[in-house]
Design a protein around this motif. Structure first.
Motif: not given
Length: 227
Positions: A105, A120, A140, A144
């Motif tokens: 993140n 991730y 995620r 991304t």
């Protein structure tokens, strides 16, 4: 001998024989038996000690992770960096995975999409981590790097998560439908959007987008939630 006397004699002989056998076993194997008992007690004590240490270590890691979350929530992400880096490299699988997700993140917020996706991906590919965390990491990671992935890769990666009973139907299904549109497979995209739109397990924001997409692809489609 009378029958009673004979029976008593045989019983005494049998008991004496058993005592001799026990004494013989003890003389021959007494040290081995004592060694086995001591070893068993040592192993038992070691297991109890390991459990106590493991519980204490897990409790410490939980506190460190919570402190990192608190620092991030208060806007002081810099203070959270050191404990997160430590947990990501040396902690129990669950805490390690959560720390790596936080690292991802942070990298994403800094615009480092490739590095964030890789972080991730580490969690998604870690078989020692619980499946729900791995699934979240897969979502995620794919989100991304969505624009850089071949559409079929997106579909193949997320297909197991885009079923009607999956908690990830909304997120995974939406990306699959978008990938189908890139491949000009409108029928497949429409079917996935409709599945999302009619599900009562999908967040309202995603469901509303799916409703709009379904009606845009097929204006005559009637969408009913929870159908």
């Amino acid at each position: 001998m009378t029958p009673k006397t004979d029976e008593a004699f045989l019983r005494e002989v049998d008991e004496e024989l058993r005592r001799d056998q026990i004494v013989g076993v003890w003389k021959n194997y007494g040290r081995v038996i004592i060694g086995l008992i001591v070893a068993a007690l040592a192993i038992f004590a070691g297991v109890l000690g390991w459990r106590a240490w493991s519980h204490g270590a897990a409790e410490k890691q939980a506190i460190e992770l919570q402190q990192a979350y608190d620092s991030i929530a208060s806007g002081n992400s810099q203070a959270a960096k050191a404990p997160i880096d430590k947990l990501a490299s040396d902690s129990a699988p669950g805490y390690r995975a959560l720390a790596k997700m936080l690292q991802g993140n942070d990298l994403l917020a800094a615009g480092k999409t490739k590095e964030a996706a890789a972080k991730y991906g580490e969690v998604a590919g870690d078989s020692s981590v619980g499946q729900p965390i791995r699934d979240l990491a897969t979502i995620r990671q794919t989100h991304t790097e969505f624009d850089a992935l071949a559409p079929q890769v997106v579909i193949d990666r997320l297909k197991p998560l885009a079923t009607s009973d999956s908690a990830w139907l909304g997120s995974a299904g939406e990306m699959i439908a978008m990938a189908d549109l890139k491949l000009n497979r409108q029928a497949e995209a429409r079917a996935m959007f409709k599945l999302i739109a009619e599900s009562d397990k999908v967040p309202d924001s995603i469901r509303q987008r799916a409703v709009q997409a379904t009606q845009a692809l097929d204006p005559g489609t009637n969408v009913q939630k929870g159908k």
